[in-house]
Every structure is written in C-alpha cells, then in structure tokens.
Motif scaffolding. Structure first.
Motif, PDB file in Angstrom:
ATOM      1  N   SER A 166       0.829  -1.205   0.000  1.00 19.57           N
ATOM      2  CA  SER A 166       0.000   0.000   0.000  1.00 19.57           C
ATOM      3  C   SER A 166       0.862   1.253   0.000  1.00 19.57           C
ATOM      4  O   SER A 166       0.508   2.260  -0.587  1.00 19.57           O
ATOM      5  CB  SER A 166      -0.959  -0.005   1.194  1.00 19.57           C
ATOM      6  N   SER A 167       2.021   1.190   0.639  1.00 15.67           N
ATOM      7  CA  SER A 167       2.827   2.409   0.605  1.00 15.67           C
ATOM      8  C   SER A 167       3.531   2.551  -0.753  1.00 15.67           C
ATOM      9  O   SER A 167       3.789   3.667  -1.188  1.00 15.67           O
ATOM     10  CB  SER A 167       3.805   2.481   1.774  1.00 15.67           C
ATOM     11  N   VAL A 168       3.800   1.440  -1.429  1.00 13.07           N
ATOM     12  CA  VAL A 168       4.306   1.537  -2.799  1.00 13.07           C
ATOM     13  C   VAL A 168       3.260   2.228  -3.671  1.00 13.07           C
ATOM     14  O   VAL A 168       3.559   3.124  -4.461  1.00 13.07           O
ATOM     15  CB  VAL A 168       4.645   0.142  -3.375  1.00 13.07           C
ATOM     16  N   LEU A 169       1.996   1.819  -3.485  1.00 10.98           N
ATOM     17  CA  LEU A 169       0.913   2.431  -4.242  1.00 10.98           C
ATOM     18  C   LEU A 169       0.820   3.925  -3.953  1.00 10.98           C
ATOM     19  O   LEU A 169       0.744   4.753  -4.857  1.00 10.98           O
ATOM     20  CB  LEU A 169      -0.406   1.741  -3.893  1.00 10.98           C
ATOM     21  N   ARG A 170       0.833   4.250  -2.663  1.00 10.78           N
ATOM     22  CA  ARG A 170       0.643   5.627  -2.250  1.00 10.78           C
ATOM     23  C   ARG A 170       1.819   6.514  -2.597  1.00 10.78           C
ATOM     24  O   ARG A 170       1.663   7.646  -3.024  1.00 10.78           O
ATOM     25  CB  ARG A 170       0.398   5.667  -0.732  1.00 10.78           C
ATOM     26  N   ARG A 171       3.038   5.967  -2.406  1.00 15.28           N
ATOM     27  CA  ARG A 171       4.206   6.843  -2.507  1.00 15.28           C
ATOM     28  C   ARG A 171       4.910   6.742  -3.846  1.00 15.28           C
ATOM     29  O   ARG A 171       5.718   7.607  -4.185  1.00 15.28           O
ATOM     30  CB  ARG A 171       5.170   6.529  -1.367  1.00 15.28           C
ATOM     31  N   ILE A 172       4.651   5.673  -4.607  1.00 11.29           N
ATOM     32  CA  ILE A 172       5.329   5.555  -5.902  1.00 11.29           C
ATOM     33  C   ILE A 172       4.339   5.534  -7.055  1.00 11.29           C
ATOM     34  O   ILE A 172       4.352   6.405  -7.929  1.00 11.29           O
ATOM     35  CB  ILE A 172       6.209   4.286  -5.939  1.00 11.29           C
ATOM     36  N   GLU A 173       3.420   4.556  -7.030  1.00 11.43           N
ATOM     37  CA  GLU A 173       2.578   4.366  -8.208  1.00 11.43           C
ATOM     38  C   GLU A 173       1.636   5.545  -8.451  1.00 11.43           C
ATOM     39  O   GLU A 173       1.598   6.103  -9.549  1.00 11.43           O
ATOM     40  CB  GLU A 173       1.774   3.068  -8.067  1.00 11.43           C
ATOM     41  N   LEU A 174       0.883   5.930  -7.426  1.00  4.87           N
ATOM     42  CA  LEU A 174      -0.091   7.004  -7.633  1.00  4.87           C
ATOM     43  C   LEU A 174       0.566   8.330  -8.018  1.00  4.87           C
ATOM     44  O   LEU A 174       0.128   8.977  -8.975  1.00  4.87           O
ATOM     45  CB  LEU A 174      -0.988   7.160  -6.401  1.00  4.87           C
TER      46      LEU A 174
END
Lengths: 254, 214, 414
Positions: A166-174
């Motif tokens: 979820s932090s990859v999603l929040r901090r990188i992907e999005l």
C-alpha cells in the motif's frame, strides 16, 4: 496520436497558448454577450430570463452540476482504477473497461433521458448521476493507463527497500500516475460541463435553461446568452483543468 | 408493449433513423477529414500555424454541443444545416491534430531522399508524406466518428435527422406507452451503430494501411 | 547533360573494372558521367555572420569519384546539396555537363542526379522494387521498362530481384537497405551520383563490403560521383580525387589520394590525414594488383569423393565448392570430405569474400580472421576469381616498403 476523446492538443506549446488565451476569451465572451444583451430592448418574456439574478442562479446551478459530477467521478473512478490494476483483479479489467466504453459510446442525451424515464424523478440528481456515469470512463481509463505505465522496476525497488504494497501504491505508483489521472479529470470536467447544458431536459437547471427557453419561445437573445455563457463556462472549466494539470503534476516529471 | 414488440412494429422507422444517423455521421466525418487534412497540410511545417490550428480546434471541442447547436439555430435555421455544421466542427480536432502529428513524424531523411531524387513538392506530399501519415489520420477519423455518433443524437433537438428523434420523442411522451421503448431504441441504436462503425474502421485500417508500415 | 545518352550497357564487357591505373576518366569508353564545375559558389544564411560555404571553385572530371572530406560542420554536405539544389547557392555558378544547374527546374535537375544518403531514406510504405522504380516512373518510363530496370538494378547491387523485389524496407538489414538506396539512386541512369556519408550508419564489415561494391559498380558505370565523408580512410579507398575541406568548405587540398598522403598541403591536412600515412598507402593497393592464387574447385553437385581425391592428388590442403553461378559457398579440406554425402553442406560456409577492387588492407584482415589463412576473391556478382594468401600480401608489403625507402628522401615530411 490520440485514439480517445480529449480536448487536449497533445502539445506543450498549444497548452501554454491556451493557458494564456482561454481566460481572455472567456472574459471577452462573457462581457461581450452581456453588454450586447443588456443594450437590447428586451420584451417581458426576455426580461424574465435575462436578468442578473436568473443568470447568476443558472450559472451557479451549472457549476454545481459540473463539480458534483466531477467529484463523483474522481471518488468512483480512481479507486476503481487502482483496484482493477491490482494483480488479483486484473482479469476483471477488460470487462469493466468494455462496459465503460459502451457507456461512452452511448449518447449522453440518451442516458439522461433514460435515467429520467426509468426513475421518474427530475431535478439536480437526475442530471448528475447519468452524467457522472458518462464522464467516468476517461478518468477510469487514464488511472489504469497511468498506473500501468509505472516502471515495474520502481515498484520492485520500493518493495525491495521494505515498503508495503500500500505504501508503494501511495508513494510511488499514484504520484507517477497523477499526470494521467489529471488529464482524464480534465476530460471529465469538459464532458460534465457539456452534458450539464442538457440538464434542462430533466428539469435539472443550468445554463441550458436559457438555450431551451430561447429556442422554444423563439427569443434569440435568450438563446444566445445561454449558449455563449455555456461556451464561456466550458472554456473556463477546461482552463481550470489545464491549470490543475500544470500545478498538481509531480515536479520531477514536469 | 414490450421492447421487442415495439422494435418489431417500428422496424422500418428504426432502420430509416439508423440510416440517417449513420449517413450524417459518416458524411460529416468525410467532410471534416477533407478540411482537417487540408488544414493539417497547410500548417504542419510551421510551429505557429500548427499551434494555432490545434488550439482553435481543441477550443471548438470544448464547446458544449447543446450550446453550439443553440448558436447555430439563429444563423442556419433548423434541421440538416446546423447538424452538419456542428458535426463537422466537432470532428475537426482529432483529424487536424493527428494529421499534423502524422505528417511531422515522417522521417526527415525520407523527405530529404524524396526531394533529392527529384519528386515535386506535391509528389512528396501525396506519394510519401500523406501515405505515411494515413494511419494517424485514420485513427483521428475513428475518434471523430465515435464522438459524432453521440453528438448527432443531440442534433434531433434542432430537428436534425437520426436516432436522437427517438430519444426526444420518448422524453416528450413521458408516461406514454412507448416513451421508454423509444428512448431505449434510440440509445441502444446509437451504441450498436457506434460499435459497428468502429469495427468498420478496423477493417478499413487493414485494407488501406500500407503493408510496409503496418 | 546530353552526354547522358552515351552510356548504358558498356559496363558488361568491362566487368573486371578499371585497369591498374586509378584514372578512369582517361580510360574513356566506360565513362557515362559528366563534368561538374563549381565556380565561386557560396552559401550564406540570413542572420549568420560567416557564410556556410565560401567561394568554392572546383572541377570534378567526368567519370571520377571525388570525395569531399572534412570535419563535421565544415560545410561539405551543404556544398554537395547545392549541386542538386536541395540547397540553393547564394552566389556562384554550378554547371553539370556544361549546363547551368540553375537553368533547370530543380525537380528536373534532381531526376538526372542520383542521390544516396546516410539514413538511406527508403520509402517505408513502398516495396524495394517500388522504391527503386520511383525515378524511372517520375520521368515517364513505361511500367514494363521500369520493372526490367528494377530487376537489373537490384542485380547490379547484389540483391536477388526475385527474393527482394517485393520486400519492404523494414524487412532488410542496414547494409541491404543501403544497397537498395544506391540502386534507387542509379535507377534512372543519372550521369552524376551524389552520396552523403552513405555507408556511415552500417557496421564496419558491411561498410567495407559496400565500399567494395561501389568501386566495382563505378568500374562498370563510370559515373561522376561526389562522395561526402568525414572518414579519410574511406576517401582514400573510394576517391579518384580527394578534396580536403576546411571551415566554410574552403578547399585545403584537392588532389589524388596518393599525392595527399605523400605530400599534405599543410599541417591541417596532415593532421586530418592522420598518423601512419605511409601505412595507409597499403590501402591504395587493390587485390587485382597482386597475383591471385588458385585452389581446386568443385561444383556443388559433384560427388564429394571425387573432389576429395582431387584434393589429395594435388596435395591441396583445402578446396572451394562453387554454386551454379560459380559463387564460392563452402570451404572444405580433404579430411572433412571423408564420408559426407553432399558438397552442399561439407566443410564450412564461405562467409566473407573480397573483391578485386578490395584493398590489400581488407584482404589482410580477411586472411587474419580465416582459419586457412586465405581470403577468397569473388568477382562482380560473386563469381569465384581466386584466393589471396598471407605470402602474397607479405611479398607486396616488402616490395612497397623497399620502394618507399628508396624514395623517402624526396618526400616532404609533414
């Protein structure tokens, strides 16, 4: 080369030019049409539509429809796009996209009228909900494309340094998908402001009221004021979308 | 009356409306292609020209269709004329934009070689550049056609031809026996025709795309 | 440009190319090119203080290959492009075969001048055949004649027409694309050929092959070729004359490669010629200048056992298998022939051949990379001509060295 509806020109130069010229054009249109119409000798019927209070009210309604639609679209389409790009949900993505595609191939006026006929309701929400469905696709598709184009090695690097999914999603992907999402948002805004002119058909208010009244009662000044103000509002909203793209995109990618 | 009974009893009218709808969209796309490609050819060498042409056509696309139609009624009256004008205007941006992109992405060395072996300017344009830009132009036409299918439905408001008439007649006869049937037939008809036209574009692409660049 | 008519077909009888001397122009009969003269030609761009090309005057003799060499940005390409008016000169006069280039419509002019460039610029949507046939089509040849010409041209540049005619450019390798580019440039039989670093974008081995091919073609055709390159070695190999250009395309030296190597006009030219100028003279000697060796050959459909016997009887270590068109296809030793059923796949394939026009430098490279220590020599269109061994090259080097030691005193050191 673009293969989907968007008012974006796809060129930085053009975008810069529009960023400068569009507000000026809006100003000219609004001032011009109001100056013209108030200089006319209006009859009773015309005066009932063309007065400061009515115009302000209808414009406000139009703005409300536009932004409520956009808010719904963002709240629904972005999370849906995120879910559909997760590995476990990927098989469902083509089906959802197909439905959304057909939704956009449908005529907006048809969706509006059908929603009204089936629910037998009129008013604000009867205008807003089908419009939101219609404007969903650009944001959904762009969210998915935006997330899909994120370099896999970045995601792996994120996981490699111990970030949770979820932090990859929040901090990188999005953040990396933001430019795409914003582009979709701008398209949604333009669609929403356009379809909002049709809200009059289901008694939803907005500047379309002036167009409809002018047309039905054969009062050209009313028709023209409604149409020109709709154009101005659309250009303004598109401009806001363009500004959002400029200001909210991640700096490193600009 | 169920939907299918409705379709069964009105199929002639439905076919006529479908035909008029499709024919209006296809014809206006073709007119817009001619205009759009000419504009693209005229401006693609000049950055300023390209910028202005793209900015103008994208501003047109921003205009709500109901508003544009409203503006055209006092000038052009009702029926076919405002419909065709509005549809052509809306179709311009994707075609102009893609023509410019297609022409300006032609490899400069190919252009240089074409001039170098003695092709005239017109020859380079028609035999090399436009052939190479064709896939982009066709993609633009495809986007335009899809858009126009929906916009054309609104044209019925100004007494334009096509399936929009079914939708508006549903709206006017709200509560009537066939109100929903008419609106559903009109809406679904547009979706169906849009899908068919899209498939036709895929086929057209297969048939007209030069083999060497497919 | 009426001399244009003189040519055609004369190449066939002279396929072996020019005789020993490098001066084809004096050879006469094979020349189909015409003279190009530049008289005080300049190019100025508005808003730039210095001209891009300043007052260039030079004469390019009919049938010669002239290499324009110079550092990048020196204006050599601009100079060349003024000949076919892709760039219009600001002042000065250019005549082609005595005719003022300015008196013609640029399109008409260009149709009489072949044009080949580094990026090739093949039309990606047209087949190889259509690409080659463009200019004949433009000047109004009948389609039957165009088709014949296309096949003839593809054959000329070493591509089998049946195999390549209907392919698309993207289906070809870089070297093959460049061959098609040259075929297209030559298709309408122009007396003049302009080439702008045509072999700059291909790998060194392919480049060497293409250079050899060009030399062979030129020996057949005798065009006037203007060849732009920044590679002095390429200029030495291909040019009958070299024009070394400085800034603004000023001519620093315009002479034969031998003369420039032996006697650079000034330090700038010497610097450009580079170190080892003497060794580079090796590159001036051609395979045809030395005596070719012979090895036993067999046709591909011969019985392997017969060939083996011939090899052992003649005490030859190896022999060559030739195909129906007498092109060397495989190299086999007697041992390798034992027990094989067909010569078609005996031994190993002949990958690389050199042509009579190849330099000894190229031949030496081929020899050094070959297991048997030979370079197979193939004539035009791949026909077997003989072999060059290491002994032959060594003998030549010795002779060359002796010759230069003898004349060293007379040469001007740089």
């Amino acid at each position: 080369m673009s293969t989907a509806f968007t008012t974006e020109s796809g060129s930085l130069r053009v975008e810069r030019l529009r960023l400068l010229i569009q507000p000026a054009a809006v100003l000219v249109l609004v001032v011009g049409v109001l100056a013209w119409v108030f200089s006319l000798d209006l009859d009773d019927i015309e005066q009932r539509s063309i007065n400061a209070r009515t115009i302000a009210l209808l414009t406000w309604e139009h703005v409300q429809i536009t932004f409520v639609v956009t808010a719904i679209v963002v709240v629904v389409a972005v999370p849906l796009g995120v879910v559909l790009t997760r590995r476990w949900a990927k098989p469902a993505a083509p089906a959802v996209l197909a439905v959304a595609n057909i939704g956009q191939a449908a005529p907006s006026v048809g969706l509006l009228v059908l929603f009204f006929l089936f629910t037998k309701q009129t008013g604000f929400w009867t205008a807003v909900l089908p419009t939101a469905f219609y404007a969903l696709l650009p944001v959904l598709r762009n969210t998915m494309v935006g997330l899909g184009q994120v370099d896999r090695s970045l995601v792996e690097a994120g996981r490699g340094i111990g970030m949770s999914a979820s932090s990859v999603l929040r901090r990188i992907e999005l953040p990396l998908a933001v430019p795409y999402i914003l582009a979709g948002l701008r398209t949604a805004l333009v669609l929403a402001v356009g379809v909002a002119t049709l809200a009059v058909l289901v008694n939803g208010g907005g500047l379309g009221v002036l167009i409809d009244t002018g047309y039905k009662l054969r009062r050209t000044p009313v028709l023209v004021v409604g149409a020109v103000l709709s154009v101005a509002l659309a250009l303004l909203v598109d401009w806001l979308g363009a500004m959002a793209e400029q200001l909210l995109g991640p700096r490193g990618l600009r | 009356m169920s939907f299918w009974e409705y379709v069964g009893s009105r199929w002639e009218q439905l076919l006529v409306d479908s035909y008029l709808h499709t024919s209006a969209v296809v014809q206006t796309t073709l007119v817009a292609t001619v205009i759009g490609v000419l504009v693209g050819v005229a401006v693609y060498r000049s950055p300023i020209g390209s910028t202005v042409a793209t900015a103008l056509t994208s501003a047109i696309l921003t205009i709500p269709s109901f508003a544009l139609l409203g503006l055209l009624i006092p000038v052009l009256g009702l029926g076919v004329r405002p419909t065709v004008t509005a549809l052509v205007l809306y179709a311009l941006l994707p075609i102009v934009r893609n023509t410019i992109v297609g022409l300006s992405t032609v490899d400069p060395s190919v252009r240089d070689a074409a001039r170098g072996i003695g092709m005239s300017r017109l020859g380079v344009l028609t035999r090399v550049e436009l052939r190479l830009a064709w896939p982009a132009v066709l993609a633009g036409m495809r986007v335009s056609t899809q858009m126009l299918m929906g916009i054309a439905a609104i044209a019925a408001y100004a007494k334009g031809p096509g399936l929009g008439n079914l939708i508006f007649s549903g709206l006017q006869r709200v509560g009537g026996a066939n109100a929903i049937n008419a609106a559903v037939a009109g809406t679904l008809g547009v979706v169906l025709l849009a899908l068919l036209l899209d498939a036709a574009y895929v086929l057209l692409g297969r048939l007209t795309m030069p083999r060497g660049i497919r | 440009m009426s001399q244009n008519e003189v040519h055609s077909g004369t190449g066939v009888g002279r396929r072996e190319g020019r005789p020993d001397d490098r001066d084809v122009a004096s050879g006469g009969s094979a020349v189909s090119g015409v003279e190009i003269r530049l008289e005080e030609v300049s190019k100025r761009y508005p808003g730039q203080a210095l001209p891009a090309v300043e007052s260039v005057t030079m004469t390019i003799p009919a049938g010669n290959t002239v290499a324009l060499v110079g550092p990048s940005g020196c204006g050599k390409t601009t100079t060349m492009k003024m000949i076919n008016r892709l760039i219009e000169p600001s002042s000065g006069r250019i005549t082609i075969g005595g005719e003022d280039a300015h008196s013609l419509h640029p399109d008409q002019l260009r149709r009489r001048i072949g044009y080949a460039i580094q990026q090739v610029g093949l039309f990606p949507h047209m087949t190889v055949g259509e690409n080659v046939g463009v200019v004949p089509g433009l000047i109004g040849w009948r389609s039957g004649r165009v088709a014949d010409r296309v096949d003839e041209m593809l054959d000329l540049v070493g591509l089998d027409p049946a195999e390549y005619r209907d392919r698309f450019p993207r289906q070809l390798s870089g070297g093959q694309q460049q061959r098609v580019g040259v075929a297209r440039a030559l298709a309408a039989d122009p007396p003049v050929l302009l080439m702008d670093e045509p072999f700059g974008a291909v790998d060194p081995i392919t480049r060497g092959n293409l250079q050899d091919e060009l030399l062979r073609l030129q020996a057949e055709l005798g065009k006037t070729i203007v060849f732009v390159t920044h590679d002095f070695d390429e200029a030495v190999k291909l040019g009958d004359r070299i024009a070394v250009l400085g800034p603004r395309s000023t001519i620093l030296q315009y002479d034969t490669p031998e003369a420039i190597l032996a006697n650079p006009a000034d330090d700038t030219v010497a610097g450009f010629v580079g170190a080892g100028a003497k060794l580079k003279q090796l590159a001036l000697l051609r395979v045809r200048d030395v005596e070719l060796g012979e090895v036993p050959t067999a046709r591909v459909d011969e019985a392997p056992e017969d060939f083996r016997r011939r090899l052992t009887d003649g005490r030859s270590q190896f022999g060559l298998v030739l195909d129906a068109r007498r092109r060397p296809v495989r190299l086999v030793s007697a041992v390798e022939l034992r027990g094989v059923t067909s010569l078609r796949n005996a031994g190993r394939p002949v990958v690389d051949t050199v042509s009579p026009a190849s330099t000894l430098h190229d031949a030496l490279e081929a020899i050094l990379t070959d297991d048997e220590g030979v370079a197979v020599v193939a004539k035009s269109r791949g026909e077997y001509a003989g072999v060059v061994g290491i002994d032959t090259v060594m003998a030549t080097i010795r002779a060359l060295r002796a010759e230069h030691e003898g004349s060293a005193d007379e040469e001007t050191p740089s």
